[in-house]
Design a protein around this motif. Sequence first.
Motif, PDB file in Angstrom:
ATOM      1  N   GLN A 179      -6.721  42.638  -7.254  1.00 25.67           N
ATOM      2  CA  GLN A 179      -6.226  43.720  -8.100  1.00 25.67           C
ATOM      3  C   GLN A 179      -4.717  43.851  -8.016  1.00 25.67           C
ATOM      4  O   GLN A 179      -4.055  44.180  -9.015  1.00 25.67           O
ATOM      5  N   ALA A 180      -4.151  43.600  -6.836  1.00 25.42           N
ATOM      6  CA  ALA A 180      -2.693  43.643  -6.701  1.00 25.42           C
ATOM      7  C   ALA A 180      -2.049  42.495  -7.473  1.00 25.42           C
ATOM      8  O   ALA A 180      -1.027  42.677  -8.151  1.00 25.42           O
ATOM      9  N   LEU A 181      -2.638  41.313  -7.398  1.00 20.77           N
ATOM     10  CA  LEU A 181      -2.127  40.174  -8.156  1.00 20.77           C
ATOM     11  C   LEU A 181      -2.227  40.441  -9.659  1.00 20.77           C
ATOM     12  O   LEU A 181      -1.285  40.171 -10.416  1.00 20.77           O
ATOM     13  N   LEU A 182      -3.361  40.978 -10.085  1.00 17.66           N
ATOM     14  CA  LEU A 182      -3.551  41.277 -11.504  1.00 17.66           C
ATOM     15  C   LEU A 182      -2.533  42.307 -11.982  1.00 17.66           C
ATOM     16  O   LEU A 182      -1.987  42.206 -13.087  1.00 17.66           O
ATOM     17  N   GLY A 183      -2.248  43.298 -11.139  1.00 19.11           N
ATOM     18  CA  GLY A 183      -1.259  44.301 -11.500  1.00 19.11           C
ATOM     19  C   GLY A 183       0.122  43.701 -11.683  1.00 19.11           C
ATOM     20  O   GLY A 183       0.857  44.068 -12.611  1.00 19.11           O
ATOM     21  N   LEU A 249      -7.454  57.418  -5.908  1.00 18.77           N
ATOM     22  CA  LEU A 249      -7.376  56.482  -7.030  1.00 18.77           C
ATOM     23  C   LEU A 249      -6.358  55.396  -6.719  1.00 18.77           C
ATOM     24  O   LEU A 249      -5.319  55.672  -6.125  1.00 18.77           O
ATOM     25  N   PRO A 250      -6.633  54.147  -7.118  1.00 14.37           N
ATOM     26  CA  PRO A 250      -5.652  53.087  -6.891  1.00 14.37           C
ATOM     27  C   PRO A 250      -4.410  53.312  -7.744  1.00 14.37           C
ATOM     28  O   PRO A 250      -4.515  53.538  -8.959  1.00 14.37           O
ATOM     29  N   VAL A 251      -3.253  53.239  -7.120  1.00 13.08           N
ATOM     30  CA  VAL A 251      -2.003  53.468  -7.840  1.00 13.08           C
ATOM     31  C   VAL A 251      -1.667  52.226  -8.655  1.00 13.08           C
ATOM     32  O   VAL A 251      -1.680  51.108  -8.123  1.00 13.08           O
ATOM     33  N   PRO A 252      -1.378  52.373  -9.941  1.00 10.51           N
ATOM     34  CA  PRO A 252      -1.015  51.200 -10.747  1.00 10.51           C
ATOM     35  C   PRO A 252       0.161  50.450 -10.128  1.00 10.51           C
ATOM     36  O   PRO A 252       1.143  51.069  -9.700  1.00 10.51           O
TER      37      PRO A 252
END
Length: 418
Positions: A179-183, A249-252
Amino acid sequence: MQEAITVVQDRRIILGVTGSIAAYKAADLASKLTQVGAQVDVIMTDAAQRFITPLAFQAVTGRPVYTSMWQPDAGGGLPTHIAHVGLGEGADLLVIAPATANTLAKLAHGLADDLLSVTALAARCPVVVAPAMDGGMYTHPATQANLDVLRARGVVVIEPDEGRFASGLVGKGRLPETQALLGQIRRVLGREGSLASCRVVVTAGGTRESIDPVRQVTNRSSGKQGYALAQAALDAGADVTLISAASGLPVPVGAELIPVTTAEEMQHAVLAHVERADVLIMAAAVADFRPATVAAQKIKKSGDNEAGLTIALERTPDILEAVKVARADHGWPRVVIGFAAESRDLLENAQAKLARKGLDLIAANDISATDAGFEVDTNRIVLLDADGGVTELGLTSKAAVGEAVVRRAASLLRAQRD
């Protein structure tokens, strides 16, 4: 099925995979990119194939996996020895994850001895590298010097995480989670978007006002819509400040998070960050009232309150009113968008708030609906603008609502410039 991501959908992404134990995370990244609508072409080095097979990537992308310039296409190569030029030039993004120290050295010095390094030289698209390596390799001066060279050329470097390596050592060099890579990929693909070079402030979540050390006055807002708005603004290329009373919530990726609890804390944060901001989107569900006094100790059942407990409430600060005053003084933010959560007379109440607060746009939603609004991933809103325009958005995801609101924000900014 994961919802398509607009900034990623139909984009051609080359995913380079090199020889690291973290290559298994690259398979998950390839899968997630495909699920959200990207066309992913994978190039694997010889060393990468020692850790994971090309078949794994072919299975999750549904596309050929390239491993050599010299083998026939059916064997994982290219149709001709110069086809890498088309592969590189036709891409929207080249991502190398994981990127080993050896690969970083090749890229920094312009070596071209395998399909991935040759494609990197031929590519005219943005390049992202996500280093992953064991022990002290990442912090070694040689690796850092190579990264400095790449950054100077415009390559985006995703900083690795700290943690335990396969060797048992602990340090910096772990490939971030998918998810961090995708962001990070979303940020690069969106940086030339409709809000490029703009500053956007978004508020999210329901504020909480203390009654005593363990009890609070709050509401059912989860903050999901505010976070979706922040992500949509990032996808449009904006620099985003997210002022949030939500938790969990995950921070963008890329957003600056300002955590707050109360309405007063949110007001201070908003006023501190809207000066010279292009857009303010007030999606937070701010408490209108708070206890007039806060008990220093937990309020317990006793003879004094056997018949019940009365708590006197007072008004909380009106954040949008304060922004209206500040905006009249210095002109910032240039566009202000509010939300109206109503249980009756939706359009009438929203229109009144739009005029009273001096807003450019308001998003109204009916909180009595069970399939939209609070605590769910969907929303149903009506957009009302200062010129009398009304746009209805049927039941859709909060991500889609975020994109719709951000598009309107960009349109309002363009109209001001014109």
